[in-house]
Scaffold this motif. Structure first.
Motif, PDB file in Angstrom:
ATOM      1  N   PHE A  84       0.852  -1.185   0.000  1.00 16.79           N
ATOM      2  CA  PHE A  84       0.000   0.000   0.000  1.00 16.79           C
ATOM      3  C   PHE A  84       0.892   1.241   0.000  1.00 16.79           C
ATOM      4  O   PHE A  84       1.166   1.850   1.042  1.00 16.79           O
ATOM      5  CB  PHE A  84      -0.931  -0.004   1.218  1.00 16.79           C
ATOM      6  N   THR A  85       1.379   1.582  -1.199  1.00 16.55           N
ATOM      7  CA  THR A  85       2.299   2.710  -1.371  1.00 16.55           C
ATOM      8  C   THR A  85       2.269   3.105  -2.830  1.00 16.55           C
ATOM      9  O   THR A  85       1.660   2.424  -3.659  1.00 16.55           O
ATOM     10  CB  THR A  85       3.731   2.322  -0.954  1.00 16.55           C
ATOM     11  N   GLU A 106      -1.197  -1.758   8.680  1.00 14.69           N
ATOM     12  CA  GLU A 106      -2.119  -1.545   9.797  1.00 14.69           C
ATOM     13  C   GLU A 106      -3.301  -0.737   9.278  1.00 14.69           C
ATOM     14  O   GLU A 106      -3.109   0.189   8.482  1.00 14.69           O
ATOM     15  CB  GLU A 106      -1.442  -0.724  10.891  1.00 14.69           C
ATOM     16  N   GLN A 107      -4.500  -1.043   9.765  1.00 17.93           N
ATOM     17  CA  GLN A 107      -5.675  -0.381   9.192  1.00 17.93           C
ATOM     18  C   GLN A 107      -5.813   1.088   9.620  1.00 17.93           C
ATOM     19  O   GLN A 107      -6.492   1.857   8.950  1.00 17.93           O
ATOM     20  CB  GLN A 107      -6.946  -1.143   9.522  1.00 17.93           C
ATOM     21  N   ASP A 108      -5.155   1.477  10.720  1.00 23.08           N
ATOM     22  CA  ASP A 108      -5.286   2.858  11.182  1.00 23.08           C
ATOM     23  C   ASP A 108      -4.195   3.780  10.646  1.00 23.08           C
ATOM     24  O   ASP A 108      -4.473   4.867  10.165  1.00 23.08           O
ATOM     25  CB  ASP A 108      -5.253   2.917  12.713  1.00 23.08           C
ATOM     26  N   SER A 109      -2.926   3.334  10.732  1.00 25.26           N
ATOM     27  CA  SER A 109      -1.817   4.211  10.308  1.00 25.26           C
ATOM     28  C   SER A 109      -1.525   4.061   8.825  1.00 25.26           C
ATOM     29  O   SER A 109      -0.849   4.910   8.245  1.00 25.26           O
ATOM     30  CB  SER A 109      -0.555   3.881  11.104  1.00 25.26           C
ATOM     31  N   PHE A 110      -1.999   2.990   8.212  1.00 31.03           N
ATOM     32  CA  PHE A 110      -1.751   2.645   6.800  1.00 31.03           C
ATOM     33  C   PHE A 110      -0.291   2.291   6.532  1.00 31.03           C
ATOM     34  O   PHE A 110       0.106   2.099   5.388  1.00 31.03           O
ATOM     35  CB  PHE A 110      -2.177   3.784   5.842  1.00 31.03           C
ATOM     36  N   ASN A 111       0.523   2.214   7.602  1.00 29.79           N
ATOM     37  CA  ASN A 111       1.930   1.836   7.434  1.00 29.79           C
ATOM     38  C   ASN A 111       2.103   0.337   7.609  1.00 29.79           C
ATOM     39  O   ASN A 111       1.230  -0.344   8.158  1.00 29.79           O
ATOM     40  CB  ASN A 111       2.794   2.598   8.453  1.00 29.79           C
ATOM     41  N   ILE A 112       3.236  -0.183   7.155  1.00 35.82           N
ATOM     42  CA  ILE A 112       3.512  -1.618   7.218  1.00 35.82           C
ATOM     43  C   ILE A 112       3.330  -2.128   8.656  1.00 35.82           C
ATOM     44  O   ILE A 112       3.690  -1.443   9.618  1.00 35.82           O
ATOM     45  CB  ILE A 112       4.945  -1.916   6.690  1.00 35.82           C
ATOM     46  N   ASN A 113       2.736  -3.325   8.763  1.00 34.25           N
ATOM     47  CA  ASN A 113       2.493  -3.926  10.065  1.00 34.25           C
ATOM     48  C   ASN A 113       3.768  -4.625  10.537  1.00 34.25           C
ATOM     49  O   ASN A 113       4.092  -5.730  10.086  1.00 34.25           O
ATOM     50  CB  ASN A 113       1.336  -4.923   9.946  1.00 34.25           C
ATOM     51  N   ALA A 114       4.493  -3.971  11.429  1.00 35.11           N
ATOM     52  CA  ALA A 114       5.814  -4.465  11.835  1.00 35.11           C
ATOM     53  C   ALA A 114       5.730  -5.879  12.421  1.00 35.11           C
ATOM     54  O   ALA A 114       6.659  -6.675  12.255  1.00 35.11           O
ATOM     55  CB  ALA A 114       6.446  -3.506  12.836  1.00 35.11           C
ATOM     56  N   ALA A 115       4.616  -6.188  13.060  1.00 39.00           N
ATOM     57  CA  ALA A 115       4.466  -7.499  13.700  1.00 39.00           C
ATOM     58  C   ALA A 115       4.435  -8.634  12.673  1.00 39.00           C
ATOM     59  O   ALA A 115       4.636  -9.794  13.029  1.00 39.00           O
ATOM     60  CB  ALA A 115       3.196  -7.521  14.548  1.00 39.00           C
TER      61      ALA A 115
END
Ligand code: PLP
Length: 363
Positions: A84-85, A106-115
């Protein structure tokens, strides 16, 4: 007058005298590529971000390419990033024959889900490119830790986040390497294409300087296969002027975002800032399950909007060969259906902000 999506004209009028003067100085100097203005810009960028080395280059895309080339990315390698970029993030990886390996957001920050990053690491993985999307830094501490544990390099794609902060430090100085873009509509934009690579590593810095000038370390002696990735003096001159006012502009963008937040939080899902970081709101993006109705209404009322990004990268035709299927990154796919961006720039007038909010509130 219609509401501008990004108001570059008012910004130019505000700084016109200084910008015109600087541009004419460059014209009079007849030094058009690299040179003194670029050197000054690099010092300014390094001072602003706190990064040891700032290397100006031809675009954000070339910054990513140079960063990947400098660490020797080649066919067969894998580089982890987000689907998503903007296309450039994964394009630079694929251009070098390496494989972009996507990890959902992540659905809130739209950044990669580090987990979810560690489970994507294989023995071919060489680097991670988190994108600090829409102006908010990704989870850089967590990502750096995973990278260190697995012997990987981190390249922050900070094309949209120049000026943002994370735990008291500036974006572009949060990992070994970072890349930014000075495309006109980015938070800090020039009047054409431009970009920069930042690094804490002197060897990487040295190599990038050679790579961006055709791999030439001495005149007509070519150490590496490089590219023409140099920045024009005219672009550097514009940036040297604009950088002086940049913090003020970031503050204005944040004030507009706050006004939008307050007015719209009952109508749509407004942007979520994670703790200990700030955003430069490269885009003010909201989410709604009724997006298509809202966009129709905005259109009817002459309010410009944009959708970043309507198709996640794993579903792009150019990456078909990698073999990803729809459904593999459900959060990215859902966000792509609900997200849209409202007009945002430091010079967006109160009246225009009010117009946007009024139409949005009538939903
Ligand atoms: C704009 C952008 C780029 C590319 O920058 P250019 O200067 O347009 O080449 C790369 N990554 C992201 C996330 C961007 O938004």
């Amino acid at each position: 007058m219609s509401v501008p999506f990004v108001d570059l004209q008012s910004q130019y009028q505000e700084y016109k005298q200084e910008i015109d003067t600087k541009i004419h100085q460059v014209l009079d100097s007849s030094s058009y590529i690299m040179g003194q203005e670029v050197k000054e810009l690099e010092e300014n960028l390094s001072g602003y971000t706190g990064s040891n080395h700032a290397i100006a280059c031809s675009s954000g895309t070339d910054a990513l390419l140079l960063a990947l080339m400098s660490i020797g990315i080649q066919p067969g390698d894998e580089v982890i990033t987000t689907p998503f970029t903007f296309i450039a993030t994964a394009e630079a990886i694929a251009f070098l024959g390496a494989k972009p390996v996507f990890v959902d957001i992540e659905q809130d920050s739209f950044n990669i889900n580090a987990a979810q990053i560690e489970q994507a690491v294989t023995d071919k993985t060489k680097a991670i490119i988190p994108v600090s999307l829409f102006g908010q830094p990704a989870d850089m501490d967590e990502i750096n830790e995973i990278a260190e544990k697995n012997g990987l390099l981190v390249i922050e794609d900070a094309a949209q986040s120049f000026g943002a902060e994370y735990k008291g430090r500036k974006s572009c100085n949060l990992s070994t390497i970072a890349c930014t873009s000075f495309f006109p509509a980015k938070p800090l934009g020039c009047y054409g294409d431009g970009g920069a690579v930042f690094t804490s590593d002197s060897d990487v810095a040295k190599k990038i300087r050679i790579l961006l000038n055709h791999g030439q370390n001495e005149r007509y002696k070519h150490k590496y296969i490089g590219i023409n990735g140099r920045l024009d003096a005219l672009q550097a001159a514009v940036l040297n002027v604009k950088l002086q006012y940049f913090d003020k502009e970031v503050q204005k963008r944040n004030e507009i975002a706050k006004r939008y937040d307050n007015a719209l939080e009952d109508t749509v899902l407004t942007p979520v800032l994670k703790p200990e970081r700030s955003s430069v709101y490269a885009q003010y993006c909201v989410k709604s399950q009724k997006r298509e109705d809202i966009l129709e209404k905005l259109k009817k009322n002459g309010i410009p909007f944009a959708v970043y990004y309507p198709i996640p990268l794993h579903m792009q035709e150019c990456f078909e060969g990698i073999g990803y299927k729809p459904g593999e990154f459900p959060v990215s796919e859902k966000v792509a259906k609900e997200i849209f961006a409202l007009p945002m720039s430091a010079f967006l007038s109160i009246e225009d902000q009010d117009k946007v909010m009024k139409v949005m509130q009538e939903q």
